[in-house]
Scaffold this motif. Sequence first.
Motif, PDB file in Angstrom:
ATOM      1  N   GLY A 172       5.191   1.075   0.848  1.00 39.00           N
ATOM      2  CA  GLY A 172       5.395   1.585  -0.413  1.00 39.00           C
ATOM      3  C   GLY A 172       4.922   2.788  -0.754  1.00 39.00           C
ATOM      4  O   GLY A 172       4.606   3.005  -1.758  1.00 39.00           O
ATOM      5  N   ARG A 173       4.950   3.817   0.389  1.00 33.87           N
ATOM      6  CA  ARG A 173       4.759   5.077  -0.244  1.00 33.87           C
ATOM      7  C   ARG A 173       5.823   5.790  -0.290  1.00 33.87           C
ATOM      8  O   ARG A 173       6.787   5.991   0.617  1.00 33.87           O
ATOM      9  CB  ARG A 173       3.644   5.671   1.235  1.00 33.87           C
ATOM     10  CG  ARG A 173       2.426   4.951   1.341  1.00 33.87           C
ATOM     11  CD  ARG A 173       1.407   5.895   1.970  1.00 33.87           C
ATOM     12  NE  ARG A 173       0.077   4.932   1.762  1.00 33.87           N
ATOM     13  CZ  ARG A 173      -0.675   5.284   0.847  1.00 33.87           C
ATOM     14  NH1 ARG A 173      -0.425   6.158   0.064  1.00 33.87           N
ATOM     15  NH2 ARG A 173      -1.942   4.592   0.661  1.00 33.87           N
ATOM     16  N   ASN A 174       6.205   6.181  -1.467  1.00 29.73           N
ATOM     17  CA  ASN A 174       7.543   6.724  -1.949  1.00 29.73           C
ATOM     18  C   ASN A 174       7.601   8.091  -1.956  1.00 29.73           C
ATOM     19  O   ASN A 174       8.510   9.037  -2.558  1.00 29.73           O
ATOM     20  CB  ASN A 174       7.904   5.985  -3.163  1.00 29.73           C
ATOM     21  CG  ASN A 174       9.350   5.986  -3.134  1.00 29.73           C
ATOM     22  OD1 ASN A 174      10.202   5.954  -2.264  1.00 29.73           O
ATOM     23  ND2 ASN A 174       9.885   6.054  -4.446  1.00 29.73           N
ATOM     24  N   ASN A 175       6.608   8.854  -1.452  1.00 29.10           N
ATOM     25  CA  ASN A 175       6.608  10.418  -1.336  1.00 29.10           C
ATOM     26  C   ASN A 175       6.948  10.860  -2.830  1.00 29.10           C
ATOM     27  O   ASN A 175       7.818  11.734  -2.823  1.00 29.10           O
ATOM     28  CB  ASN A 175       7.515  10.902  -0.435  1.00 29.10           C
ATOM     29  CG  ASN A 175       7.086  10.329   1.004  1.00 29.10           C
ATOM     30  OD1 ASN A 175       5.824  10.802   1.473  1.00 29.10           O
ATOM     31  ND2 ASN A 175       7.895   9.626   1.648  1.00 29.10           N
ATOM     32  N   ALA A 215      -5.321  -3.738   1.704  1.00 37.78           N
ATOM     33  CA  ALA A 215      -4.814  -4.025   0.243  1.00 37.78           C
ATOM     34  C   ALA A 215      -5.633  -3.154  -0.639  1.00 37.78           C
ATOM     35  O   ALA A 215      -5.414  -2.620  -1.689  1.00 37.78           O
ATOM     36  CB  ALA A 215      -5.366  -5.399  -0.151  1.00 37.78           C
ATOM     37  N   GLU A 216      -6.888  -2.548  -0.089  1.00 43.64           N
ATOM     38  CA  GLU A 216      -7.787  -1.642  -0.855  1.00 43.64           C
ATOM     39  C   GLU A 216      -7.069  -0.203  -0.929  1.00 43.64           C
ATOM     40  O   GLU A 216      -7.437   0.495  -1.739  1.00 43.64           O
ATOM     41  CB  GLU A 216      -9.315  -1.523  -0.578  1.00 43.64           C
ATOM     42  CG  GLU A 216      -9.417  -1.258   0.794  1.00 43.64           C
ATOM     43  CD  GLU A 216      -9.602  -2.274   1.780  1.00 43.64           C
ATOM     44  OE1 GLU A 216      -9.209  -3.455   1.588  1.00 43.64           O
ATOM     45  OE2 GLU A 216     -10.273  -2.021   2.881  1.00 43.64           O
ATOM     46  N   ARG A 217      -6.070  -0.160  -0.137  1.00 40.97           N
ATOM     47  CA  ARG A 217      -5.589   1.335  -0.322  1.00 40.97           C
ATOM     48  C   ARG A 217      -4.138   1.180  -1.178  1.00 40.97           C
ATOM     49  O   ARG A 217      -3.761   2.260  -1.349  1.00 40.97           O
ATOM     50  CB  ARG A 217      -5.243   1.828   1.202  1.00 40.97           C
ATOM     51  CG  ARG A 217      -6.550   2.135   1.932  1.00 40.97           C
ATOM     52  CD  ARG A 217      -6.251   3.299   2.352  1.00 40.97           C
ATOM     53  NE  ARG A 217      -5.451   3.707   3.270  1.00 40.97           N
ATOM     54  CZ  ARG A 217      -5.307   3.529   4.595  1.00 40.97           C
ATOM     55  NH1 ARG A 217      -6.735   3.075   4.923  1.00 40.97           N
ATOM     56  NH2 ARG A 217      -4.509   3.700   5.573  1.00 40.97           N
ATOM     57  N   TRP A 218      -3.859   0.144  -1.500  1.00 41.95           N
ATOM     58  CA  TRP A 218      -2.581  -0.059  -2.254  1.00 41.95           C
ATOM     59  C   TRP A 218      -2.796   0.635  -3.609  1.00 41.95           C
ATOM     60  O   TRP A 218      -3.654   0.736  -3.909  1.00 41.95           O
ATOM     61  CB  TRP A 218      -2.198  -1.600  -2.575  1.00 41.95           C
ATOM     62  CG  TRP A 218      -1.985  -2.384  -1.275  1.00 41.95           C
ATOM     63  CD1 TRP A 218      -1.737  -1.747  -0.048  1.00 41.95           C
ATOM     64  CD2 TRP A 218      -1.531  -3.769  -1.380  1.00 41.95           C
ATOM     65  NE1 TRP A 218      -1.431  -2.931   0.912  1.00 41.95           N
ATOM     66  CE2 TRP A 218      -1.365  -4.140  -0.049  1.00 41.95           C
ATOM     67  CE3 TRP A 218      -1.634  -4.704  -2.163  1.00 41.95           C
ATOM     68  CZ2 TRP A 218      -0.929  -5.258   0.486  1.00 41.95           C
ATOM     69  CZ3 TRP A 218      -1.215  -6.001  -1.812  1.00 41.95           C
ATOM     70  CH2 TRP A 218      -1.019  -6.253  -0.547  1.00 41.95           C
ATOM     71  N   ASP A 219      -1.672   1.150  -3.978  1.00 41.66           N
ATOM     72  CA  ASP A 219      -1.843   2.129  -5.335  1.00 41.66           C
ATOM     73  C   ASP A 219      -2.610   3.260  -5.501  1.00 41.66           C
ATOM     74  O   ASP A 219      -3.096   3.705  -6.354  1.00 41.66           O
ATOM     75  CB  ASP A 219      -1.995   1.236  -6.475  1.00 41.66           C
ATOM     76  CG  ASP A 219      -0.961   0.207  -6.728  1.00 41.66           C
ATOM     77  OD1 ASP A 219       0.297   0.467  -6.521  1.00 41.66           O
ATOM     78  OD2 ASP A 219      -1.093  -1.043  -6.824  1.00 41.66           O
ATOM     79  N   THR A 220      -3.079   3.629  -4.246  1.00 41.92           N
ATOM     80  CA  THR A 220      -3.685   5.058  -4.127  1.00 41.92           C
ATOM     81  C   THR A 220      -2.799   5.849  -3.490  1.00 41.92           C
ATOM     82  O   THR A 220      -1.786   5.508  -3.025  1.00 41.92           O
ATOM     83  CB  THR A 220      -5.108   4.989  -3.258  1.00 41.92           C
ATOM     84  OG1 THR A 220      -4.583   4.570  -1.787  1.00 41.92           O
ATOM     85  CG2 THR A 220      -5.974   3.725  -3.621  1.00 41.92           C
ATOM     86  N   GLY A 221      -3.007   7.217  -3.775  1.00 40.41           N
ATOM     87  CA  GLY A 221      -2.240   8.332  -3.353  1.00 40.41           C
ATOM     88  C   GLY A 221      -0.627   7.965  -3.621  1.00 40.41           C
ATOM     89  O   GLY A 221      -0.261   7.559  -5.093  1.00 40.41           O
TER      90      GLY A 221
END
Lengths: 469, 308
Positions: free
Chosen positions: A402-405, A432-438
């Motif tokens: 889910g990293r959409n650049n 999971a703790e990195r979801w929605d980061t960056g």
Amino acid sequence: MEIDERLLDFIGKLRAAGMHVSLAESIDACEAVRVAPLEKMDIFRSALRATVVKNEMDYPIFDAVFEDYFLGAEALAAPPEDEPGGEDSEGTGSMTPAELTEMLRDALEHGSMDELAALARMAAATIGQMEGGFGRGSRPLAFMAGSGYYMFRGMEMLKYARLSAELQEMAADGEIMPELPPVLAAEELRERIEFFRRALEREIQRQLALERGEEAVSRTRKLPVRPEEIEFINASVRQVDDMRRILPSLARKLAARIARRQSEGRRGRLDIRNTLRHSISSGGVPIDVKYKKRVPAKPELFILCDVSGSVRTFSTFTLQLVFSLHQQFKAVRSFAFIDRVDEVTELFKYCDVDEAIERVYREGVLVDGDGHSDVGRALDLFEKEFSGELTPRSTVLILSDGRNNARDPRSEALGRIARRSRRVYWLDPEPAERWDTGDSIIGIYEEHCHAVQEVRNLKQLADFVYRRA
Amino acid sequence: MRGQKKASKEKEKVEKNNGALIDEIKQGMKGAEYLCDDGIATALYLADELNKPILAEGPAGVGKTDLAKAYSRYTGLPLIRLQCYEGLDEAKALYEWNYKKQLLRIQADRTEGTSWEDLEDDLFSEEFLLPRPLLRAITNEGRVVLLVDEVDKADVEFEAFLLEVLSDFQVSIPELGTVDARQMPFVVLTSNRTRDLSEALRRRCLYLYIDFPEVSRELEIVRLRVPGIAEDLARRVIAVVRYIRQMDLKKVPSISETLDWATAVKVLGRDVIDEELISSTLSLLVKEQKDLEKVQASLKSLARQALE
Ligand SMILES: Nc1ncnc2c1ncn2[C@@H]1O[C@H](COP(=O)(O)OP(=O)(O)OP(=O)(O)O)[C@@H](O)[C@H]1O
Ligand SMILES: [Mg+2]
């Protein structure tokens, strides 16, 4: 320490590293050591291994802990004294990295293992002096770097990757160890390259331990992970090999578990009406109990996988696992995407998954832009082209981080996909703790999914498949 | 003969260090045409000393079955083999009543009018017992090597039964009572890992994973098993085999294939291994059709391996 006591201590370390050793096995180990020769390290190690390691998959963990505990400790107790260029005589620190690299090249080509070990000591000393933190007169380091850090810097300093590659090429051309056929020379060379790497690692650990004390060092050491717990997203080449090796047995076990569950559940629920109807012939006594037939709900799978660099390993393994379980599904169709999407089901029929993905890359049908993934665009294209084929029996699996650049999420496309199918699951290989980061926008997509699942390793993957198959 | 050997071994151990004992096993096994590395020899040594079964796992054709056979040749202990397969049960593994013989006896007895009680005692006596491998291994006069081959093929229930037998080497036959082992057999179990064996069975055994051998050991195995092969040829054979092993195949060649191919190449009397030779003998090395196609496609680089 008594040998038995030391052994139990050692077994404690094995357990701490995640191995299961029973009491009976500990006793066997003590007995084995009593009858097996201690003079030869190899035999001592084999004896322990035969008694406490009951699965080949645990060999790497055992070996690492063993080397740490017995070889590391031994080296600590008796640091090598008269090595060439020992710490007092010529001052190893005066050797430049370039000189070291040249000596190393020579030793790898035709030196003995002893020479390699001696060079590892010299190299470790040089690393300590250059980086600071250990070794004679070295400046203190601002942070507590672990041996992994020094290894990394050491490999850089020696240009080890390049050196090994060059030598390997020469071996393949028959220019090294000309008395051997090229493959054997290459294999021999590979063993030496690996030997030096491990010797250097051990030496760095030894010198660090002298500086800081044993305990502090063993905390920073990294133990190998079981193959089913290796993280997809940072697996090394060797780890990927390990994972590949266990995949067939994992798939077999999983298929057996699923089959068992299906046969347990086959009888289905009690069918009261049918039972009563049959009880009439026996004067109302329900002798013949009837069950509702369970409809085996075999889903139709649509797998939509991101095959861009960061998640490729994860996608490959998931596809492989799903294919080896294909009897469990009504149909499996697969689609690959980077910033475009294409169906690859047919391709997989003729090639291994690995080969197929290789071809997908080569034939370049998935990339319009710069090779970064564009999840939104891929979803949109998939929806336009294929969603007509989704039915209420379809389960859609999306494999992506889910990293959409920073591109347009187009989550409404996913919404439309979800409405046309039975379930949409999103499997994310990141913790999971990195979801929605960056640039991870998994949260935006989550609204349209039945579940977003963290799948970092083979174990979690198998669990997911078992629960949903 | 074994007993003597064992008694004198105790004394020996005081004089020799154990490293020498391991070397002795290696030498002895080599005499029986089997080359051990330290790990294998240590496992054999411990199995004998601690009286524990060896569980040998590993890919096909790396010498798991032959380990037990060679150990029997080396020690002179008779070999009893129990081949496992799906559906193997106690009757086939332990004992059966010879009901044909029993029937004949009943018919013969009808004319004599013996009472049923007497007849029954007679019918279920040792005379009518058909001992199968496990019972034979337990009741044999002297110590034997018991090879339980490919345990993973047997059902889980059978595995549980086997575990019981291996735990106390004692079986009970309802009609006859309990039978104890006269001598503990030397037990080797092998598995190809078509399924995982239970933890309980693993705990009971010494574990030995046999992998493809290193270059030098494989070369030595070829020299040992294909006597008279030219040194140069042996090296080239190994080079080709190991190259194929690195390819991504369904089933890579193992030691048995190496040996078959080495023998063929030697018998053909060729001293160069060229594309044509490899191509015409490839089916000895690679068995699966798809694999064959793959290897045929890279004959050129294969032949290059065989040159210096
Ligand atoms: N260490 C060795 N020394 C000499 N010969 C060996 C050795 N290892 C294997 N061999 C030979 O290789 C061949 C294959 O060995 P074996 O049949 O024991 O393999 P296996 O592991 O039992 O295979 P499978 O899993 O297919 O039953 C035999 O001819 C055996 O004699
Ligand atoms: Mg076999």
